[in-house]
Design an enzyme around this catalytic site. Structure first.
Site, PDB file in Angstrom:
ATOM      1  N   GLY A  13      94.227  18.290  16.425  1.00  0.00           N
ATOM      2  CA  GLY A  13      95.470  18.920  15.961  1.00  0.00           C
ATOM      3  C   GLY A  13      95.292  20.422  15.840  1.00  0.00           C
ATOM      4  N   GLY A  18      93.785  23.570  11.997  1.00  0.00           N
ATOM      5  CA  GLY A  18      92.867  23.298  13.105  1.00  0.00           C
ATOM      6  C   GLY A  18      92.699  24.499  14.018  1.00  0.00           C
ATOM      7  N   ASN A 109      95.456  17.468   3.496  1.00  0.00           N
ATOM      8  CA  ASN A 109      95.781  17.270   2.080  1.00  0.00           C
ATOM      9  C   ASN A 109      96.136  15.805   1.845  1.00  0.00           C
ATOM     10  OD1 ASN A 109      95.578  19.862   0.872  1.00  0.00           O
ATOM     11  ND2 ASN A 109      97.582  20.459   1.676  1.00  0.00           N
ATOM     12  N   LYS A 190      92.383  19.068  -5.956  1.00  0.00           N
ATOM     13  CA  LYS A 190      93.320  19.697  -5.011  1.00  0.00           C
ATOM     14  C   LYS A 190      94.732  19.152  -5.247  1.00  0.00           C
ATOM     15  CE  LYS A 190      94.165  22.423  -1.473  1.00  0.00           C
ATOM     16  NZ  LYS A 190      94.564  22.065  -0.150  1.00  0.00           N
ATOM     17  N   ASN A 198     103.820  21.715  -3.898  1.00  0.00           N
ATOM     18  CA  ASN A 198     104.368  21.401  -2.570  1.00  0.00           C
ATOM     19  C   ASN A 198     105.794  20.872  -2.698  1.00  0.00           C
ATOM     20  OD1 ASN A 198     101.647  21.898  -1.969  1.00  0.00           O
ATOM     21  ND2 ASN A 198     101.679  20.478  -0.249  1.00  0.00           N
ATOM     22  N   SER A 260     102.746  24.429   2.457  1.00  0.00           N
ATOM     23  CA  SER A 260     102.987  23.912   3.812  1.00  0.00           C
ATOM     24  C   SER A 260     104.124  22.881   3.859  1.00  0.00           C
ATOM     25  CB  SER A 260     101.692  23.314   4.387  1.00  0.00           C
ATOM     26  OG  SER A 260     101.071  22.448   3.457  1.00  0.00           O
TER      27      SER A 260
HETATM   28  N1  LIG Z   1      98.871  25.248   6.579  1.00  0.00           N
HETATM   29  C1  LIG Z   1      98.150  25.443   5.476  1.00  0.00           C
HETATM   30  O1  LIG Z   1      98.049  26.584   4.998  1.00  0.00           O
HETATM   31  C2  LIG Z   1      97.418  24.300   4.821  1.00  0.00           C
HETATM   32  C3  LIG Z   1      97.497  22.996   5.305  1.00  0.00           C
HETATM   33  N2  LIG Z   1      96.751  22.014   4.719  1.00  0.00           N
HETATM   34  C4  LIG Z   1      96.794  20.636   5.221  1.00  0.00           C
HETATM   35  O2  LIG Z   1      96.199  20.600   6.514  1.00  0.00           O
HETATM   36  C5  LIG Z   1      96.799  19.566   7.305  1.00  0.00           C
HETATM   37  C6  LIG Z   1      97.284  20.191   8.610  1.00  0.00           C
HETATM   38  O3  LIG Z   1      98.338  21.081   8.280  1.00  0.00           O
HETATM   39  P1  LIG Z   1      98.811  22.262   9.237  1.00  0.00           P
HETATM   40  O4  LIG Z   1      97.680  22.760  10.038  1.00  0.00           O
HETATM   41  O5  LIG Z   1      99.571  23.194   8.383  1.00  0.00           O
HETATM   42  O6  LIG Z   1      99.812  21.463  10.170  1.00  0.00           O
HETATM   43  P2  LIG Z   1     100.371  21.925  11.595  1.00  0.00           P
HETATM   44  O7  LIG Z   1     101.617  21.156  11.821  1.00  0.00           O
HETATM   45  O8  LIG Z   1     100.407  23.409  11.700  1.00  0.00           O
HETATM   46  O9  LIG Z   1      99.232  21.421  12.582  1.00  0.00           O
HETATM   47  C7  LIG Z   1      99.106  20.102  13.000  1.00  0.00           C
HETATM   48  C8  LIG Z   1      98.901  20.150  14.491  1.00  0.00           C
HETATM   49  O10 LIG Z   1      98.698  18.815  14.970  1.00  0.00           O
HETATM   50  C9  LIG Z   1      99.385  18.705  16.197  1.00  0.00           C
HETATM   51  N3  LIG Z   1      99.722  17.305  16.469  1.00  0.00           N
HETATM   52  C10 LIG Z   1     100.542  16.497  15.780  1.00  0.00           C
HETATM   53  N4  LIG Z   1     100.608  15.279  16.364  1.00  0.00           N
HETATM   54  C11 LIG Z   1      99.817  15.352  17.440  1.00  0.00           C
HETATM   55  C12 LIG Z   1      99.497  14.441  18.460  1.00  0.00           C
HETATM   56  N5  LIG Z   1      99.997  13.202  18.481  1.00  0.00           N
HETATM   57  N6  LIG Z   1      98.660  14.837  19.453  1.00  0.00           N
HETATM   58  C13 LIG Z   1      98.151  16.080  19.430  1.00  0.00           C
HETATM   59  N7  LIG Z   1      98.421  17.003  18.498  1.00  0.00           N
HETATM   60  C14 LIG Z   1      99.250  16.629  17.509  1.00  0.00           C
HETATM   61  C15 LIG Z   1     100.647  19.514  16.025  1.00  0.00           C
HETATM   62  O11 LIG Z   1     101.167  19.858  17.295  1.00  0.00           O
HETATM   63  P3  LIG Z   1     102.532  20.699  17.463  1.00  0.00           P
HETATM   64  O12 LIG Z   1     102.097  22.142  17.345  1.00  0.00           O
HETATM   65  O13 LIG Z   1     103.019  20.315  18.790  1.00  0.00           O
HETATM   66  O14 LIG Z   1     103.420  20.268  16.328  1.00  0.00           O
HETATM   67  C16 LIG Z   1     100.139  20.709  15.221  1.00  0.00           C
HETATM   68  O15 LIG Z   1      99.764  21.780  16.038  1.00  0.00           O
HETATM   69  C17 LIG Z   1      97.908  18.966   6.455  1.00  0.00           C
HETATM   70  O16 LIG Z   1      97.455  17.807   5.816  1.00  0.00           O
HETATM   71  C18 LIG Z   1      98.195  20.076   5.407  1.00  0.00           C
HETATM   72  O17 LIG Z   1      98.717  19.570   4.189  1.00  0.00           O
HETATM   73  C19 LIG Z   1      95.873  22.267   3.700  1.00  0.00           C
HETATM   74  C20 LIG Z   1      95.775  23.539   3.192  1.00  0.00           C
HETATM   75  C21 LIG Z   1      96.581  24.622   3.662  1.00  0.00           C
HETATM   76  C1  LIG Z   2      96.826  25.135  -1.888  1.00  0.00           C
HETATM   77  C2  LIG Z   2      97.476  25.479  -0.543  1.00  0.00           C
HETATM   78  C3  LIG Z   2      98.579  26.467  -0.748  1.00  0.00           C
HETATM   79  C4  LIG Z   2      96.477  26.273   0.229  1.00  0.00           C
HETATM   80  O1  LIG Z   2      95.321  25.705   0.424  1.00  0.00           O
HETATM   81  C5  LIG Z   2      97.895  24.219   0.171  1.00  0.00           C
HETATM   82  O2  LIG Z   2      97.174  23.249   0.114  1.00  0.00           O
HETATM   83  C6  LIG Z   2      99.161  24.026   0.927  1.00  0.00           C
HETATM   84  O3  LIG Z   2      99.857  24.966   1.316  1.00  0.00           O
HETATM   85  O4  LIG Z   2      99.501  22.857   1.195  1.00  0.00           O
END
Ligand SMILES: NC(=O)C1=CN([C@@H]2O[C@H](COP(=O)(O)OP(=O)(O)OC[C@H]3O[C@@H](n4cnc5c(N)ncnc54)[C@H](OP(=O)(O)O)[C@@H]3O)[C@@H](O)[C@H]2O)C=CC1
Ligand SMILES: CC(C)(CO)C(=O)C(=O)O
Length: 307
Positions: A13, A18, A109, A190, A198, A260
């Site tokens: 992802g 990622g 998360n 967390k 959230n 997020s």
């Molecule tokens: N963003 C943040 O600041 C934070 C996020 N988190 C946690 O991290 C996790 C990821 O969040 P985040 O990175 O924000 O999410 P995003 O939506 O930005 O990233 C997820 C990625 O996975 C890809 N994806 C989804 N389904 C598929 C699939 N079937 N095949 C291939 N790729 C796929 C999406 O593609 P596409 O681009 O096409 O949608 C997307 O790019 C969550 O659990 C979130 O709660 C934790 C702390 C902070």
């Molecule tokens: C705590 C925070 C803001 C950053 O790590 C988060 O987990 C989110 O945006 O979902």
């Protein structure tokens, strides 16, 4: 089992989390394989870009990017960075990239993620990585890093011996890390942040700062944090009520932020309600800890969810 070394890394992802950590690991010279969805072609053609508001940008020109996990090689470390709303597809993806000694680490998360992984892969080391980062994908192939970036790694019993190895790998890529022996404690801590902030950011259409500056919503945040802390304590975590004040004070010092989940709601994507609310409420129910405000928040969010 023992893990000799991490030579290849799969990012499942390539989004906000990622894309950011994968780019940092690749920029440090590691072999990184990225699974992407909507922007696999753009990343193949133009590379993967991290625009940071806090530190140096990264531009990876030559990216090992795949639109299907079936095309990916088996890797030494797999980082799960999908939204948990996509986890129903995860099992099949992991079958392609996980070998006998692959370390699997969820950076998502939520609650209960590692036990699901351990059920699917009983002999592999499983870790959780609690990310403290503010980032988002702003265009195809472009991740905006807004702030922070540290990860707290914690292990299931199967993976205690690989914690240090993983921490060293990330530290060498300039990613601040901490390690802890108690995965449950790390996950609950967390959740004390994610459960109130959230969901309330969606319901109140407000940033962390707006919610904390208003005395009524500040009190609600604290009440919800205390419900999570009581559930965590029932599971043996060493957390006391002052942890709520500590987290609120830390958040007072953050720039105003939409968590997020707010980004998901505003962009008509499903919200991570199962991993952040339903599993927590279910766990609390099992130990007879009432969470009335969390339950109501979850019910309101469920009504609003686009999923
Ligand atoms: N963003 C943040 O600041 C934070 C996020 N988190 C946690 O991290 C996790 C990821 O969040 P985040 O990175 O924000 O999410 P995003 O939506 O930005 O990233 C997820 C990625 O996975 C890809 N994806 C989804 N389904 C598929 C699939 N079937 N095949 C291939 N790729 C796929 C999406 O593609 P596409 O681009 O096409 O949608 C997307 O790019 C969550 O659990 C979130 O709660 C934790 C702390 C902070
Ligand atoms: C705590 C925070 C803001 C950053 O790590 C988060 O987990 C989110 O945006 O979902």
């Amino acid at each position: 089992m023992s893990v000799k070394g991490i030579k290849s890394i799969a990012i499942i992802g390539t989004g906000a989390v990622g894309g950011y950590y994968g780019a940092k690991l690749a920029a440090a010279g590691n072999e990184v394989h990225f699974l992407a969805r909507s922007d696999a072609d753009v990343i193949q053609k133009d590379g993967l870009i991290v625009e940071s508001l806090k530190t140096n940008d990264i531009h990876l020109d030559d990216v090992n990017v795949y639109s299907s996990a079936a095309q990916m090689p088996v890797c030494d470390l797999v980082l799960i960075t999908l939204k948990t709303t996509a986890n129903q597809a995860l099992s099949a993806m992991l079958d392609s990239v996980v070998g006998d000694s692959t370390v699997i680490c969820s950076l998502q998360n939520g609650y209960g993620l590692e036990s699901d992984l351990q059920t699917q892969f009983p002999n592999n080391p499983i870790l959780g990585g609690l990310c403290f980062i503010c980032s988002q994908k702003i265009r195809p192939g472009v991740i905006q890093h807004q702030d922070f970036g540290s990860i707290r790694f914690a292990a299931e019993p199967s993976a205690k011996d690989v914690l240090t190895l993983i921490s060293e790998l990330f530290t060498a890529a300039n990613i601040p890390t901490q390690t802890t022996d108690s995965l449950a404690q790390a996950r609950w801590e967390k959740l004390v942040w994610n459960v109130p902030f959230n969901g309330l950011s969606v319901i109140l259409d407000a940033t962390t700062k707006e919610m904390l500056d208003d005395s009524k919503s500040r009190a609600l945040i604290k009440d919800i944090m205390l419900e999570v802390i009581r559930a965590a304590k029932a599971y043996g975590c060493t957390l006391d009520e002052s942890f709520a004040d500590k987290l609120m004070n830390l958040t007072d010092d953050m720039s105003p932020y939409f968590p997020s989940m707010k980004g998901d709601f505003d962009n008509c994507r499903p919200m991570e309600l199962y991993a952040i609310y339903e599993t927590v409420l279910e766990a609390a129910g099992k130990v007879q800890v009432p969470m009335p405000k969390t339950r109501m928040l979850s019910q309101l969010l469920s009504f609003m969810d686009h999923g």
